[in-house]
Structures are given as structure tokens and as C-alpha cells.
Write a protein that holds these residues in place. Sequence first.
Motif, PDB file in Angstrom:
ATOM      1  N   THR A 103       0.864  -1.503   0.063  1.00 47.45           N
ATOM      2  CA  THR A 103      -0.173   0.289   0.339  1.00 47.45           C
ATOM      3  C   THR A 103       1.029   0.984  -0.060  1.00 47.45           C
ATOM      4  O   THR A 103       0.043   2.503  -0.015  1.00 47.45           O
ATOM      5  CB  THR A 103      -0.624  -0.001   1.118  1.00 47.45           C
ATOM      6  OG1 THR A 103       0.307   0.580   2.792  1.00 47.45           O
ATOM      7  CG2 THR A 103      -1.914  -1.017   1.133  1.00 47.45           C
ATOM      8  N   ARG A 104       2.234   1.165  -0.078  1.00 48.69           N
ATOM      9  CA  ARG A 104       3.133   2.070  -0.240  1.00 48.69           C
ATOM     10  C   ARG A 104       2.982   3.485  -1.258  1.00 48.69           C
ATOM     11  O   ARG A 104       2.887   4.562  -0.793  1.00 48.69           O
ATOM     12  CB  ARG A 104       4.364   2.087  -0.414  1.00 48.69           C
ATOM     13  CG  ARG A 104       5.400   2.910   0.268  1.00 48.69           C
ATOM     14  CD  ARG A 104       6.830   3.025   0.500  1.00 48.69           C
ATOM     15  NE  ARG A 104       7.860   3.759   0.622  1.00 48.69           N
ATOM     16  CZ  ARG A 104       8.769   3.899   0.424  1.00 48.69           C
ATOM     17  NH1 ARG A 104       9.290   2.599   1.240  1.00 48.69           N
ATOM     18  NH2 ARG A 104       9.618   5.068   0.837  1.00 48.69           N
ATOM     19  N   ASP A 123       1.721   6.581   0.476  1.00 48.23           N
ATOM     20  CA  ASP A 123       2.973   8.448   0.100  1.00 48.23           C
ATOM     21  C   ASP A 123       2.019   8.901  -1.081  1.00 48.23           C
ATOM     22  O   ASP A 123       1.489  10.405  -0.632  1.00 48.23           O
ATOM     23  CB  ASP A 123       3.809   7.851  -1.680  1.00 48.23           C
ATOM     24  CG  ASP A 123       4.959   7.130  -0.492  1.00 48.23           C
ATOM     25  OD1 ASP A 123       4.616   7.253   0.970  1.00 48.23           O
ATOM     26  OD2 ASP A 123       5.765   6.229  -0.686  1.00 48.23           O
ATOM     27  N   PHE A 124       0.979   8.857  -1.862  1.00 50.42           N
ATOM     28  CA  PHE A 124      -0.018   9.716  -2.856  1.00 50.42           C
ATOM     29  C   PHE A 124      -0.927  10.852  -1.822  1.00 50.42           C
ATOM     30  O   PHE A 124      -0.579  11.943  -1.603  1.00 50.42           O
ATOM     31  CB  PHE A 124      -0.285   9.392  -4.193  1.00 50.42           C
ATOM     32  CG  PHE A 124      -1.197   9.992  -4.644  1.00 50.42           C
ATOM     33  CD1 PHE A 124      -0.648  10.968  -5.934  1.00 50.42           C
ATOM     34  CD2 PHE A 124      -2.768  10.415  -4.479  1.00 50.42           C
ATOM     35  CE1 PHE A 124      -1.418  12.062  -6.061  1.00 50.42           C
ATOM     36  CE2 PHE A 124      -3.561  10.921  -5.005  1.00 50.42           C
ATOM     37  CZ  PHE A 124      -3.550  12.208  -6.153  1.00 50.42           C
ATOM     38  N   ALA A 140      -2.501  12.552   7.599  1.00 51.26           N
ATOM     39  CA  ALA A 140      -1.720  12.129   8.063  1.00 51.26           C
ATOM     40  C   ALA A 140      -2.140  10.347   7.363  1.00 51.26           C
ATOM     41  O   ALA A 140      -2.710  10.038   8.613  1.00 51.26           O
ATOM     42  CB  ALA A 140      -1.891  12.605   9.256  1.00 51.26           C
ATOM     43  N   VAL A 141      -1.195   9.685   6.735  1.00 50.76           N
ATOM     44  CA  VAL A 141      -1.283   8.798   6.760  1.00 50.76           C
ATOM     45  C   VAL A 141      -1.503   7.559   7.314  1.00 50.76           C
ATOM     46  O   VAL A 141       0.714   7.696   7.920  1.00 50.76           O
ATOM     47  CB  VAL A 141      -1.266   8.329   5.246  1.00 50.76           C
ATOM     48  CG1 VAL A 141      -1.725   6.996   4.720  1.00 50.76           C
ATOM     49  CG2 VAL A 141      -1.640   9.590   4.399  1.00 50.76           C
ATOM     50  N   GLY A 167      -4.822  -0.837  -5.685  1.00 45.48           N
ATOM     51  CA  GLY A 167      -3.729   0.068  -4.845  1.00 45.48           C
ATOM     52  C   GLY A 167      -3.268   0.868  -5.491  1.00 45.48           C
ATOM     53  O   GLY A 167      -3.351   2.327  -5.111  1.00 45.48           O
ATOM     54  N   HIS A 168      -2.893   0.500  -6.616  1.00 46.31           N
ATOM     55  CA  HIS A 168      -2.103   1.628  -7.303  1.00 46.31           C
ATOM     56  C   HIS A 168      -2.776   1.735  -8.430  1.00 46.31           C
ATOM     57  O   HIS A 168      -2.097   2.680  -9.506  1.00 46.31           O
ATOM     58  CB  HIS A 168      -1.121   1.433  -7.204  1.00 46.31           C
ATOM     59  CG  HIS A 168      -0.204  -0.096  -7.901  1.00 46.31           C
ATOM     60  ND1 HIS A 168      -0.009  -1.626  -7.005  1.00 46.31           N
ATOM     61  CD2 HIS A 168      -0.160  -0.616  -8.996  1.00 46.31           C
ATOM     62  CE1 HIS A 168       0.481  -2.020  -7.408  1.00 46.31           C
ATOM     63  NE2 HIS A 168       0.156  -1.582  -9.151  1.00 46.31           N
ATOM     64  N   HIS A 169      -3.892   1.950  -9.391  1.00 47.57           N
ATOM     65  CA  HIS A 169      -4.469   1.809 -10.291  1.00 47.57           C
ATOM     66  C   HIS A 169      -4.882   3.032 -10.284  1.00 47.57           C
ATOM     67  O   HIS A 169      -5.370   3.930  -9.450  1.00 47.57           O
ATOM     68  CB  HIS A 169      -5.341   0.770 -10.379  1.00 47.57           C
ATOM     69  CG  HIS A 169      -6.086   1.468 -12.076  1.00 47.57           C
ATOM     70  ND1 HIS A 169      -6.792   2.268 -12.336  1.00 47.57           N
ATOM     71  CD2 HIS A 169      -6.285   0.162 -13.656  1.00 47.57           C
ATOM     72  CE1 HIS A 169      -7.053   2.175 -13.657  1.00 47.57           C
ATOM     73  NE2 HIS A 169      -6.991   0.640 -13.846  1.00 47.57           N
TER      74      HIS A 169
END
Length: 256
Positions: free
Chosen positions: A60-61, A65-66, A73-74, A218-220
Motif C-alpha cells: 500500500t506504499r 505516499d500519494f 496523516a496516513v 491499490g495503485h491503479h
Amino acid sequence: MSVAAQMLRPPSRTLMFLEGRAIHELGAFLGALPLLSLAPRGDGHPVLVLPGLIASDMSTRPLRDFLKSKGYAVSGWRQGRNLGLRSGVQDGMVDLLQEMNETSGRTVSVVGWSLGGLYARQLAKMMPERVRQVITLGSPFAAGPKSTNAWRVYEMASGRRADEEDQRFGGSLASAPPVPTTAIFSRTDGVCAWQGCREQASSMTDSIEVESSHCGMGHHPAVVYAVADRLAQKDGEWAPFDRSGWRSFVYPDPNR
């Protein structure tokens, strides 16, 4: 859960084979970052991101990060690989959500990918006063566990039966949390039957359809934009996703 939902078949072998496109979807995400920078900024509230089965915070990084770049605050879930509801996992998530809420003094948005989305929904049912909204990515909450191609992996990893629901962890999976909830799903998901990943529309629930693999969700780029759009809403002013204008070309009507 209806009998029809319990009897849903998992995606075909063809769709499962096509999960390899998740690698290309990561490349598309990196290439789309200049456009994704146009997504709305957030108000700084805390966001907890939960990974899918067998995955860890590493998966999920890119999304985290995005979201950090958008001002949130992730936090990841901080429990290594997600091997199911083993001893201590539920307590660890409850404690982290409570910590994020109390440290910030603000309610927490919870984003969960696949199995992580099931956790997100259940946490919101247990602690609605601490949760701002829930967003699930390809999470099969509305179907039986054998509607996925991953149920055997879950049983081996967790040591539990896939159809075993712990009523102490938020009760029924299919019932919606008492907070705004968005379910993002794909009809070309190769792991989970898409029909079981959709939410029934109501004043506090919505579904967003994307064309994505399960392992790349998760990154699409379309998913990342939709998550940012949902999180950017003002507290207490949640509304369904707006598909007008250019969005109609990217996000089809989920009820078509």
C-alpha cells in the motif's frame, strides 16, 4: 446475505491469468502522477490504510505516499503480512485506530484493500464514533468466501475456515457500517467476484466501478483518484461520487 450471493462463483481462470496486468497498472500509476496531482487536496485528517491477504504495508506504499502528498496523516497497519484474523490482529487494529483518533483529535478515514476492506468495515461498526468514512477496494463483503479465488489461501494462512465469521468483530460482513462507505470494484477482478464487492446505494453508501485487476487496485490511477476524491470531502458533507463530465468516460455507472 442472500442465497444467490452465497452461491456466486469466483472469477474465471482467464480473469485470474490477467491479474498479471497489475505490474503494468503500477507503471500507469507512476506515469499518471502529473495528472493525479490535480486531484483535490485533503484537510489533514488521519487515514488508516489496510492491506489485502498475504500483503503487507509495502503493497500500500504507493497509495499511502500519494495520500501523504495530498496532506493527509496516513498510516499503514503496522502488523507485517496480513495472514487473516490470527491472535492479536483485531486488537492491534483497534488499538491503532484508537491511537490515531485520540492523537489527532479527529475521526479517521479507513481505506482497505481486499481483505483489508473487510477489516475496515468491521472496525467502523465497532467504533463508529472514531471513523469518518470507509473506502473498500475489491473487498468481497456481500458474497460468500468461495466467491473468491483466494479462500484456500486464506484458510492456509490464517488457520481458520473461510466461512467463519467472528460476531465479536463487528457482526455480519454484508451489513453496511453506520458511517459513509464507498465500495470500489472492477468487473474484470480476477480474484473476487465483482458482484460481491458492490455496496447497495443509500444515503451513506456508494459504489464506484473501475477497470482494474484485483492485485493492481491499490495503485491503479482511476482508483487512486477516486480515493482522493472521497477523502477530500468535508467532514459531515459526504455525497455520492460525481460521474458527470470527463469522469463519465473513466467511471461507468455501476448499476448498468
